[in-house]
Design a protein around this motif. Structure first.
Motif, PDB file in Angstrom:
ATOM      1  N   ASN A   1      -7.860   6.702  -0.423  1.00  0.00           N
ATOM      2  CA  ASN A   1      -7.291   6.640   0.925  1.00  0.00           C
ATOM      3  C   ASN A   1      -5.776   6.672   0.765  1.00  0.00           C
ATOM      4  OD1 ASN A   1      -6.214   6.012   3.370  1.00  0.00           O
ATOM      5  ND2 ASN A   1      -7.523   4.244   3.770  1.00  0.00           N
TER       6      ASN A   1
ATOM      7  N   VAL B   1      -3.392   6.298   2.534  1.00  0.00           N
ATOM      8  CA  VAL B   1      -2.601   5.301   3.259  1.00  0.00           C
ATOM      9  C   VAL B   1      -2.281   4.105   2.350  1.00  0.00           C
ATOM     10  CG1 VAL B   1      -2.628   3.693   5.225  1.00  0.00           C
ATOM     11  CG2 VAL B   1      -3.600   5.984   5.471  1.00  0.00           C
ATOM     12  N   ILE B   2      -3.218   3.759   1.472  1.00  0.00           N
ATOM     13  CA  ILE B   2      -3.024   2.563   0.643  1.00  0.00           C
ATOM     14  C   ILE B   2      -3.141   2.833  -0.855  1.00  0.00           C
ATOM     15  CG2 ILE B   2      -3.688   0.762   2.298  1.00  0.00           C
ATOM     16  CD1 ILE B   2      -6.561   0.955   1.158  1.00  0.00           C
TER      17      ILE B   2
ATOM     18  N   GLY C   1      -2.837   2.873   9.411  1.00  0.00           N
ATOM     19  CA  GLY C   1      -3.030   1.706   8.555  1.00  0.00           C
ATOM     20  C   GLY C   1      -4.391   1.698   7.899  1.00  0.00           C
ATOM     21  N   ALA C   2      -4.705   0.562   7.276  1.00  0.00           N
ATOM     22  CA  ALA C   2      -5.968   0.408   6.557  1.00  0.00           C
ATOM     23  C   ALA C   2      -6.304  -1.071   6.502  1.00  0.00           C
ATOM     24  CB  ALA C   2      -5.853   0.978   5.150  1.00  0.00           C
TER      25      ALA C   2
ATOM     26  N   ILE D   1      -7.825  -4.027   3.994  1.00  0.00           N
ATOM     27  CA  ILE D   1      -8.089  -4.319   2.583  1.00  0.00           C
ATOM     28  C   ILE D   1      -8.713  -5.709   2.460  1.00  0.00           C
ATOM     29  CG2 ILE D   1      -6.199  -2.840   1.798  1.00  0.00           C
ATOM     30  CD1 ILE D   1      -4.676  -5.520   1.169  1.00  0.00           C
TER      31      ILE D   1
ATOM     32  N   VAL E   1      -3.157  -3.600   6.818  1.00  0.00           N
ATOM     33  CA  VAL E   1      -1.915  -3.207   6.147  1.00  0.00           C
ATOM     34  C   VAL E   1      -1.468  -1.838   6.638  1.00  0.00           C
ATOM     35  CG1 VAL E   1      -2.311  -4.521   4.016  1.00  0.00           C
ATOM     36  CG2 VAL E   1      -3.161  -2.193   4.179  1.00  0.00           C
TER      37      VAL E   1
END
Lengths: 77, 226
Positions: free
Chosen positions: A66, A68-69, B101-102, B104, B149
């Motif tokens: 992903n 994004v992260i 965003g994500a 986690i 995040v």
């Protein structure tokens, strides 16, 4: 069949609770001297000979990581 | 005729039945949608419920994003269809890039399951218009990977554009950036949040009925639009 390896890691600025848990466990097990642990994922892809690195990168950014992260690196050959 | 609100069931969805009940209690018709459906069956809005779609393999929501029904949801959402993603549904919306965003793993590394106070920070979405600005809600939160995040620029933009829809109050359960519990897209039609409004629609079965407002909001929006 050639094998391609894709490593996926959380971006450095993203907190990695699993790495933190491992870091916390090491001194309890008597292993001193480790300053930081980051946990990632390794994907091993068996691919056809004609597979291009560009396609592997598309696979990585579409599904394996992903963006994004996470960051990924592709290792061929 | 009332509005038709679709509730998607993926393999591993848990809260689709509660979401359907919430939709019915709000006065709308709940329409079950199957993950393999390549058709939205003329629904006027969609709820992506909580659970562990596809076992949360790879990343939460990462496989669900490519389900046939999601391809339709994504394209309809880009065209303005109201979509609410709850918990795993929020994760699916982030993985689908409908929301920034994500999510986690929780910062404290534990699954959290408790009644949580939230503040409604935006009432300009079709899913929150029934609330008063700054309303405080008490609804359940239950997640292991609910830490929101995004990079600083995205977070600043979300705040500046009023797209933080819900914020945790009296304790952040999962380490979410800036206590963010829910966000929306640019137009406000797509909303995602980690806590579970569908579990707080009836004082008999939940800590409050504070979550019902999300379902009555979208119903008034749809009836107003029609």
């Amino acid at each position: 069949m050639p094998r391609v390896v894709v490593d996926v890691m959380l971006k450095p600025e993203i907190l990695d609770p699993q790495g933190q848990a491992i870091l916390g466990a090491l001194p309890r097990l008597g292993f001193d001297g480790v300053r930081a642990v980051r946990q990632g994922k390794r994907f091993e892809l068996d691919v056809v000979d004609e597979m291009t690195e560009q396609t592997v990168r598309r696979i990585a950014e579409t599904l394996l990581a992903n963006p994004v992260i996470e960051e990924f690196t592709v290792h061929t050959g | 005729m009332t509005a038709r609100i679709g509730i998607v069931t993926f393999p591993g969805s848990l809260d689709d039945r509660d979401a359907a009940r919430a939709v019915r209690l709000a006065g709308a018709q709940a329409v079950p949608l199957w993950h393999g459906d390549a058709d939205l069956h003329r629904v006027d809005a969609v709820v992506l419920p909580g659970g562990f779609s596809y076992g949360d393999y790879l990343r939460c929501g990462a496989i669900a994003r490519f389900a046939p029904v999601m391809e339709r949801v994504v394209s309809a959402a880009r065209g303005g269809l109201p979509v609410l993603g709850i918990c795993n549904g929020f994760q699916v919306l982030c993985e689908s890039h409908l929301l920034p965003g994500a999510l986690i793993r929780n910062a404290q590394r534990r699954f959290v399951c408790r009644d949580q106070w939230l503040r409604v920070d935006s009432v300009r979405t079709p899913w929150t218009s029934a609330y008063g600005a700054g309303a405080e809600l008490r609804i359940p939160v239950k997640n292991g990977e609910g830490g929101y995040v995004a990079d600083r620029r995205t977070l600043d933009a979300l705040e500046a554009e009023g797209r933080v829809v819900f914020r945790y109050l009296r304790g952040n359960p999962n380490g979410s950036a800036r206590d963010i519990a829910g966000v929306c897209n640019e137009t406000g039609t797509v909303v995602g949040l980690m806590p579970h409004p569908e579990h707080a629609v009836d004082p008999l079965t939940g800590p409050s009925a504070d979550g019902l407002g999300m379902f009555t909001s979208v119903l008034s929006h749809l009836v107003g639009v029609a």
